[in-house]
Every structure is written in structure tokens, then in C-alpha cells.
Scaffold this active site. Structure first.
Site, short mmCIF file in Angstrom:
data_model
loop_
_atom_site.label_atom_id
_atom_site.label_comp_id
_atom_site.label_asym_id
_atom_site.label_seq_id
_atom_site.Cartn_x
_atom_site.Cartn_y
_atom_site.Cartn_z
N GLU A 155 1.94 -14.22 2.05
CA GLU A 155 2.50 -12.96 1.57
C GLU A 155 3.72 -13.22 0.68
O GLU A 155 4.58 -14.02 1.01
CB GLU A 155 2.91 -12.09 2.77
CG GLU A 155 3.44 -10.72 2.38
CD GLU A 155 3.89 -9.90 3.58
OE1 GLU A 155 3.98 -8.66 3.46
OE2 GLU A 155 4.15 -10.49 4.65
N LYS A 176 -0.71 -3.39 -0.17
CA LYS A 176 -0.47 -3.22 1.26
C LYS A 176 -0.28 -1.75 1.60
O LYS A 176 0.55 -1.06 1.01
CB LYS A 176 0.78 -4.03 1.65
CG LYS A 176 1.11 -4.05 3.13
CD LYS A 176 2.29 -5.00 3.35
CE LYS A 176 2.69 -5.12 4.79
NZ LYS A 176 3.80 -6.10 4.96
N CYS A 182 -0.33 -8.67 6.23
CA CYS A 182 0.69 -8.74 7.28
C CYS A 182 0.64 -7.56 8.25
O CYS A 182 -0.27 -7.45 9.07
CB CYS A 182 2.07 -8.89 6.66
SG CYS A 182 3.33 -9.50 7.84
#
Length: 280
Positions: A44, A118, A155
Site C-alpha cells: 500500500e 480504496k 488494507c
């Protein structure tokens, strides 16, 4: 599409500056390719520190446009040079003030295939992400690559089962979960959530983490990157919890059909009964 895909995960510690971090990642991709890897995913926000440990507009300077920025173009060149599919998570600026935590997906011939932004953005001590990112607006895309259909889930997304399922319904065979996660708060979940997602959705999951303590805070990123198969088992050992490492393993895609024939989760779904799940 090959029935066996050799896939790679890259976990690294922060080198101290963007240029050297990018070079370290380019070298790691070359290492993966030299071991026969056909697809590789970086961690990430791979070319910077995990700056979300603080709230400071200085770190907006790490943004680039995707796909027109220099790092995406470089990753296209690297992908083409090695004939490898590359997933490159970056800090994206769509326009001033519109900033996203994004992963660019690049095919083995260097073609830019698209991006995932994300969707789930945390805001808690050491992970002040709402200061830096808007929630994603790309949905849950699946990309047709030289190694088959792959997805990305970044994540904190991993705590939300809905996106995992959306990727499976869209045909993902491998889903990469690039992360920056530290000892303490959620470490006990690291070996639970991604294998559970692989089982529930009957695909392979590649879980990537960074390593080390960075100057911006006391988060100790513990690495331990790994692949989980659709039976929830780790393929080989997880990576080191302290050192840079390139994890390379073979993923047998024929196993997906075997598992789906045994555990018919997609057949037995009841979407007609799930309306309440999306009621605000």
C-alpha cells in the site's frame, strides 16, 4: 490463460525518500520476474512512508495522477520489460483536493488496465486516513490480465466482507490486499481475515504488508506477507516479520473449480434475502 500462475508479493521497509523507494520496488519486481513470476503486487502507498500516522498537508506532495503520472508510466515500462502484470498502489490526485488511495493495474505488455480506489477509509490513532483520502468511487473492478481475472482490495477494506464478495461475483480468481498494518491493534486478525475471505469467496488472496518502524510514528509494520488458497490454507510460509522480502508461489487455478464444486457457496447464495444488508 495458464492453469498455474506464478505470483509474487513485495514487502519492503521505507528507504527514506521516494526515488530510492521506487528504485527498490523496481529491483524487487525484477527479482520476482527472474524467479518466473507472472504477476506481482507492491505494498500500500508503495513509494512513500505510511504518512497517515500524522495529519500534515505536507504529504499531499506524494500524490500523482493515475495513469498519466510518472510512476504509473514507469511501472508500465517495467511491466513490459519483464512481461509481468504489476499492481502498483499509489497516492492519487484526480484534481486538487480530490485525493485517493489507489492501485493501478498494468498488464504484462505494459498496458494500463485501470485502477481501484480504496473504498473503506479508517480514522483512528496512527491511521488518520480520512485526512488524506476520499472514499473510492470505482466500485469493485476486476481486471482481465495475462494471468486471468484479478482484483484489488486495499488494507482496511479487508474488514468488510461485502467487497470481497463483489470481487468474487465479478469473476476474480486472485485478489491482492496491499496493506500497511502494524503490531498490536489488528495483528491477531492478519492470519484470520484474508484466509477466511479466500474460503468464503473461493479464490486466492495475496496479503501484502510493509515492514519496520518509520520516522513518522511508532507503528511497527510486521510484514508476514503471504498467499492463501481457496481452502484457507497458507501456501508455503509467510514472509519475515522484520525484513524486506519477495514472496513467490505457484497458484493452481484448477483448484478453484474443485473447491466451488465441493462448496457451492455461489449456487446457494440468497441475494433475494439480503436487502437489509444495504439499508443505511
Amino acid at each position: 490463460m495458464n492453469e498455474v500462475v506464478r505470483a509474487a508479493l513485495v514487502q519492503q521497509r521505507w528507504t527514506g525518500d521516494k526515488d530510492s523507494m521506487i528504485q527498490a520496488s523496481v529491483d524487487a519486481i525484477a527479482s520476482a520476474a527472474s524467479q518466473g513470476a507472472q504477476v506481482v503486487c507492491l505494498e500500500e502507498l508503495f513509494y512513500g512512508p505510511y504518512f497517515c500516522q500524522v495529519q500534515d498537508t505536507e504529504y499531499y506532495s506524494y500524490t500523482e495522477t493515475v495513469p498519466d503520472g510518472p510512476t504509473t508510466r514507469l511501472m508500465q515500462e517495467v511491466a513490459q520489460r519483464h512481461g509481468i502484470v504489476v499492481v502498483a498502489p499509489m497516492y492519487e490526485q484526480e484534481q486538487p483536493g480530490l485525493l485517493y488511495n489507489t492501485a493501478a493495474v498494468i498488464d504484462a505488455d505494459g498496458t494500463y488496465l485501470g485502477k481501484y480506489r480504496k473504498n473503506h477509509i479508517p480514522q483512528l490513532k496512527g491511521f488518520w486516513e480520512k485526512f488524506y483520502f476520499r472514499p473510492g468511487n470505482t466500485g469493485y473492478p476486476v481486471f482481465d490480465t495475462a494471468v486471468g481475472r484479478i482484483g484489488v482490495y486495499i488494507c482496511y477494506d479487508r474488514h468488510f466482507p461485502e467487497g470481497w464478495r463483489a470481487l468474487g461475483l465479478a469473476g476474480a480468481k486472485i485478489v491482492f490486499n496491499p496493506s500497511a498494518t502494524s503490531r498490536g491493534l489488528s495483528q491477531h486478525l492478519w492470519r484470520l481475515e484474508q484466509p477466511a475471505a479466500a474460503v468464503a469467496n473461493e479464490y486466492y488472496v495475496g496479503a501484502i504488508n510493509r515492514v519496520g518502524v518509520e520516522p513518522l510514528g511508532d507503528n511497527d509494520f510486521y510484514g508476514q506477507s503471504y498467499f492463501a488458497d481457496p481452502r484457507g490454507q497458507l501456501i508455503g510460509d509467510a514472509a519475515s516479520d522484520t525484513d524486506d522480502e519477495v514472496v513467490v508461489h505457484d497458484l493452481d487455478l484448477t483448484e478453484l473449480a474443485e473447491v466451488r464444486n465441493l462448496w457451492a457457496f455461489y449456487r446457494d447464495r440468497r441475494p433475494d434475502s439480503y436487502d437489509s444488508l444495504v439499508t443505511p
